[in-house]
Design a protein around this motif. Sequence first.
Motif, PDB file in Angstrom:
ATOM      1  N   THR A   1       0.824  -1.242   0.122  1.00 42.01           N
ATOM      2  CA  THR A   1      -0.127   0.053  -0.046  1.00 42.01           C
ATOM      3  C   THR A   1       0.857   1.309   0.152  1.00 42.01           C
ATOM      4  OG1 THR A   1      -0.111   0.071   2.468  1.00 42.01           O
ATOM      5  CG2 THR A   1      -1.803  -1.137   1.072  1.00 42.01           C
ATOM      6  N   TRP A   2       2.172   1.005   0.161  1.00 43.66           N
ATOM      7  CA  TRP A   2       2.913   2.447   0.069  1.00 43.66           C
ATOM      8  C   TRP A   2       2.904   3.205  -1.209  1.00 43.66           C
ATOM      9  CZ3 TRP A   2       5.304  -2.395   0.800  1.00 43.66           C
ATOM     10  CH2 TRP A   2       6.175  -2.890  -0.148  1.00 43.66           C
ATOM     11  N   PRO A   3       3.011   4.263  -1.204  1.00 44.80           N
ATOM     12  CA  PRO A   3       3.182   5.306  -2.420  1.00 44.80           C
ATOM     13  C   PRO A   3       4.501   5.151  -3.128  1.00 44.80           C
ATOM     14  CG  PRO A   3       3.156   6.691  -0.754  1.00 44.80           C
ATOM     15  CD  PRO A   3       2.900   5.413  -0.019  1.00 44.80           C
ATOM     16  N   LEU A   4       4.646   5.169  -4.487  1.00 42.41           N
ATOM     17  CA  LEU A   4       5.728   5.434  -5.023  1.00 42.41           C
ATOM     18  C   LEU A   4       6.421   6.673  -4.795  1.00 42.41           C
ATOM     19  CD1 LEU A   4       5.083   3.344  -8.416  1.00 42.41           C
ATOM     20  CD2 LEU A   4       6.622   2.543  -6.263  1.00 42.41           C
ATOM     21  N   ARG A   5       7.869   6.924  -4.832  1.00 41.22           N
ATOM     22  CA  ARG A   5       8.301   8.174  -4.355  1.00 41.22           C
ATOM     23  C   ARG A   5       8.491   8.870  -5.864  1.00 41.22           C
ATOM     24  NH1 ARG A   5      14.416   6.799  -2.562  1.00 41.22           N
ATOM     25  NH2 ARG A   5      13.771   5.138  -4.219  1.00 41.22           N
ATOM     26  N   GLU A   6       7.912  10.160  -5.637  1.00 42.73           N
ATOM     27  CA  GLU A   6       7.825  11.125  -6.736  1.00 42.73           C
ATOM     28  C   GLU A   6       9.239  11.909  -7.024  1.00 42.73           C
ATOM     29  OE1 GLU A   6       5.005  14.128  -6.877  1.00 42.73           O
ATOM     30  OE2 GLU A   6       3.387  12.841  -7.749  1.00 42.73           O
ATOM     31  N   ASN A   7      10.222  11.492  -6.156  1.00 44.48           N
ATOM     32  CA  ASN A   7      11.703  11.846  -6.687  1.00 44.48           C
ATOM     33  C   ASN A   7      12.358  10.992  -7.477  1.00 44.48           C
ATOM     34  OD1 ASN A   7      11.651  10.127  -4.335  1.00 44.48           O
ATOM     35  ND2 ASN A   7      13.877  10.828  -3.965  1.00 44.48           N
ATOM     36  N   VAL A   8      11.697   9.781  -7.680  1.00 47.02           N
ATOM     37  CA  VAL A   8      12.352   8.905  -8.526  1.00 47.02           C
ATOM     38  C   VAL A   8      11.635   8.871 -10.243  1.00 47.02           C
ATOM     39  CG1 VAL A   8      12.833   6.415  -9.109  1.00 47.02           C
ATOM     40  CG2 VAL A   8      13.192   7.369  -6.703  1.00 47.02           C
ATOM     41  N   MET A   9      12.577   9.457 -10.986  1.00 50.60           N
ATOM     42  CA  MET A   9      11.908   9.130 -12.394  1.00 50.60           C
ATOM     43  C   MET A   9      12.763   8.275 -13.239  1.00 50.60           C
ATOM     44  SD  MET A   9      11.820  12.594 -14.946  1.00 50.60           S
ATOM     45  CE  MET A   9      10.355  13.556 -13.924  1.00 50.60           C
ATOM     46  N   ARG A  10      11.920   7.464 -14.128  1.00 49.40           N
ATOM     47  CA  ARG A  10      12.561   6.501 -15.011  1.00 49.40           C
ATOM     48  C   ARG A  10      12.086   6.725 -16.342  1.00 49.40           C
ATOM     49  NH1 ARG A  10      16.326   5.630 -12.037  1.00 49.40           N
ATOM     50  NH2 ARG A  10      16.572   3.981 -10.784  1.00 49.40           N
ATOM     51  N   PHE A  11      13.045   6.508 -17.445  1.00 50.08           N
ATOM     52  CA  PHE A  11      12.490   6.428 -18.869  1.00 50.08           C
ATOM     53  C   PHE A  11      12.487   5.033 -19.181  1.00 50.08           C
ATOM     54  CE2 PHE A  11      15.744  10.201 -18.558  1.00 50.08           C
ATOM     55  CZ  PHE A  11      14.778  11.214 -18.448  1.00 50.08           C
ATOM     56  N   LEU A  12      11.394   4.670 -19.436  1.00 46.46           N
ATOM     57  CA  LEU A  12      11.230   3.312 -19.570  1.00 46.46           C
ATOM     58  C   LEU A  12      11.249   2.773 -21.315  1.00 46.46           C
ATOM     59  CD1 LEU A  12       7.961   2.823 -17.444  1.00 46.46           C
ATOM     60  CD2 LEU A  12      10.537   2.406 -16.737  1.00 46.46           C
ATOM     61  N   SER A  13      11.664   1.410 -21.469  1.00 57.04           N
ATOM     62  CA  SER A  13      11.657   1.078 -22.743  1.00 57.04           C
ATOM     63  C   SER A  13      10.317   0.710 -23.354  1.00 57.04           C
ATOM     64  CB  SER A  13      12.333  -0.374 -22.679  1.00 57.04           C
ATOM     65  OG  SER A  13      12.202  -0.955 -23.841  1.00 57.04           O
ATOM     66  N   PRO A  14       9.979   0.956 -24.499  1.00 56.31           N
ATOM     67  CA  PRO A  14       8.728   0.654 -25.066  1.00 56.31           C
ATOM     68  C   PRO A  14       8.504  -0.584 -25.148  1.00 56.31           C
ATOM     69  CG  PRO A  14      10.075   1.953 -26.576  1.00 56.31           C
ATOM     70  CD  PRO A  14      10.753   1.670 -25.569  1.00 56.31           C
ATOM     71  N   PHE A  15       9.329  -1.643 -24.753  1.00 51.57           N
ATOM     72  CA  PHE A  15       9.282  -2.950 -24.557  1.00 51.57           C
ATOM     73  C   PHE A  15       9.109  -3.592 -23.086  1.00 51.57           C
ATOM     74  CE2 PHE A  15      10.952  -2.281 -28.724  1.00 51.57           C
ATOM     75  CZ  PHE A  15       9.874  -2.543 -29.567  1.00 51.57           C
ATOM     76  N   ASP A  16       9.118  -2.546 -22.295  1.00 52.39           N
ATOM     77  CA  ASP A  16       9.180  -2.742 -20.883  1.00 52.39           C
ATOM     78  C   ASP A  16       8.009  -3.403 -20.573  1.00 52.39           C
ATOM     79  OD1 ASP A  16      10.519  -1.584 -18.139  1.00 52.39           O
ATOM     80  OD2 ASP A  16       8.620  -2.212 -17.721  1.00 52.39           O
ATOM     81  N   ASN A  17       7.907  -4.490 -19.459  1.00 54.63           N
ATOM     82  CA  ASN A  17       6.668  -5.188 -18.976  1.00 54.63           C
ATOM     83  C   ASN A  17       5.580  -4.346 -18.559  1.00 54.63           C
ATOM     84  OD1 ASN A  17       9.221  -6.799 -18.762  1.00 54.63           O
ATOM     85  ND2 ASN A  17       8.063  -8.340 -18.341  1.00 54.63           N
ATOM     86  N   LEU A  18       5.837  -3.306 -17.896  1.00 55.18           N
ATOM     87  CA  LEU A  18       4.698  -2.033 -17.847  1.00 55.18           C
ATOM     88  C   LEU A  18       4.095  -1.469 -19.071  1.00 55.18           C
ATOM     89  CD1 LEU A  18       3.152  -0.345 -15.835  1.00 55.18           C
ATOM     90  CD2 LEU A  18       5.280   1.158 -15.786  1.00 55.18           C
ATOM     91  N   THR A  19       4.971  -1.216 -20.082  1.00 48.90           N
ATOM     92  CA  THR A  19       4.441  -0.434 -21.078  1.00 48.90           C
ATOM     93  C   THR A  19       4.155  -1.467 -22.362  1.00 48.90           C
ATOM     94  OG1 THR A  19       6.612  -0.081 -22.061  1.00 48.90           O
ATOM     95  CG2 THR A  19       6.010   1.332 -20.521  1.00 48.90           C
ATOM     96  N   ILE A  20       4.359  -2.589 -22.469  1.00 46.98           N
ATOM     97  CA  ILE A  20       3.968  -3.305 -23.525  1.00 46.98           C
ATOM     98  C   ILE A  20       2.595  -3.527 -23.931  1.00 46.98           C
ATOM     99  CG2 ILE A  20       4.034  -5.773 -22.491  1.00 46.98           C
ATOM    100  CD1 ILE A  20       5.574  -5.036 -25.827  1.00 46.98           C
ATOM    101  N   GLN A  21       1.847  -3.525 -22.912  1.00 47.03           N
ATOM    102  CA  GLN A  21       0.342  -3.691 -23.192  1.00 47.03           C
ATOM    103  C   GLN A  21      -0.263  -2.232 -23.278  1.00 47.03           C
ATOM    104  OE1 GLN A  21      -2.165  -6.587 -21.522  1.00 47.03           O
ATOM    105  NE2 GLN A  21      -0.239  -7.365 -20.486  1.00 47.03           N
ATOM    106  N   ARG A  22      -0.378  -1.710 -24.659  1.00 49.12           N
ATOM    107  CA  ARG A  22      -0.710  -0.311 -24.832  1.00 49.12           C
ATOM    108  C   ARG A  22      -2.241   0.042 -24.258  1.00 49.12           C
ATOM    109  NH1 ARG A  22       4.607  -0.392 -25.662  1.00 49.12           N
ATOM    110  NH2 ARG A  22       4.958  -0.737 -27.714  1.00 49.12           N
ATOM    111  N   LYS A  23      -2.909  -1.057 -24.410  1.00 48.56           N
ATOM    112  CA  LYS A  23      -4.484  -0.671 -24.095  1.00 48.56           C
ATOM    113  C   LYS A  23      -4.399  -0.630 -22.595  1.00 48.56           C
ATOM    114  CE  LYS A  23      -6.636  -2.770 -27.918  1.00 48.56           C
ATOM    115  NZ  LYS A  23      -7.644  -4.137 -28.500  1.00 48.56           N
ATOM    116  N   ARG A  24      -3.754  -1.254 -21.855  1.00 52.79           N
ATOM    117  CA  ARG A  24      -3.683  -1.243 -20.571  1.00 52.79           C
ATOM    118  C   ARG A  24      -3.157  -0.013 -19.928  1.00 52.79           C
ATOM    119  NH1 ARG A  24       0.131  -2.458 -16.159  1.00 52.79           N
ATOM    120  NH2 ARG A  24      -1.172  -3.566 -14.345  1.00 52.79           N
TER     121      ARG A  24
END
Length: 378
Positions: A242-265
């Motif tokens: 339940t803890w929030p992610l820290r806003e002081n951390v920024m990441r540039f993700l790959s288009p094929f990252d497991n988070l970004t690969i599903q575009r509709k999601r």
Amino acid sequence: MLAAIEHLGYVQVDTVSVIQRAHHHVIWSRVPDYQPEMLHELQSPDAAVFEYWNHASSYLPTKDYRFSLPLMRKHRSELHWFDDTPELRASMRRMLSLVRKRGPLMISDVESKARVQQWGEESVGKIERRALHELWMQGEIMIRSRRGFQKVFDLSNRVLPSNTALNFPGKRESAEFHVRRALRALGVARTQELHYLQDADRADLVKNGLSSLIKSGEVVECRVNEFPKVAVFVLKEALDLTWPLRENVMRFLSPFDNLTIQRKRLKWLFDFDYTVEIYMPAGKRKYGYFALPILWGDRLIGRLDAKANRPDRRLVVNNLVFEPNIAVTEPLKPALLEALKDFTRFQNCDEWKILRVEPKPFRNLLNKKSSSSLRPTH
């Protein structure tokens, strides 16, 4: 690093090299001190990960090897990509014999007996490349290592650690494994996201596995506040995260990252409309050739299109675009600068140069022609 791969379940291999290749990028996004040599060591000599087909060629944990056995069995009777011809079958027998006798080999080690159509309509190459691919899909051979980006093939029984589990999984066990793996990586998912890019048979199998895990209480059906009528599923253990992610951390993700690969999601859950534009004609691109989603805390706030100019050791940011609903805030600038520093180092570059920033309020954050150096000053 191995824990990160095991948590994700797979890391997609990709050939695009304008920046560090996607498989390295995905791991680095989660393991900040990661270096590409580490993945090679994990594959060989450790053999803690192996390469095989997921929805694309991927690195997978060797401890999960046996869950690839059903696909290997399928492709022993049904080729993966190519027409089943006597010439291809003969080449497969020849290549298997060569690997058995000679030991590890690359396609460049093989004298070609024929030139045939490859994946692209205008691409012609060695029939042996096709043969090695089909033998790999069948599980007869494995990718022992890579030299540069070239695959080094060997017999599977000479690559796998001796303690690798090889018992064939039942349908229910396999289905539950795939549901657990997807939910562990995604956190929250709708049914269609659990069988992303799978064929109809696998999709039905996953749905059955989901029902089984709901009945056992291992998976819980929930709702996202903004979408009260949409059923989503989580592992019960994830409800404690339940803890929030820290806003002081920024990441540039790959288009094929497991988070970004599903575009509709991404559009549904993050309200982020994303398309990788590498396959578009240059004139139709809106954000750039290989624009990377920008993750800040738990929000996707923009895109960064960059290219590593390796001879000059300079990262050129062609386009830095923020979403319309993102405001310029005090914490954003230091987070962005730190992310740029980390990303530039990861590309083995010493400095970055930004050519374009949008929308207009962000131009004061980083001047349009701004650049910064990581080189030590004397």
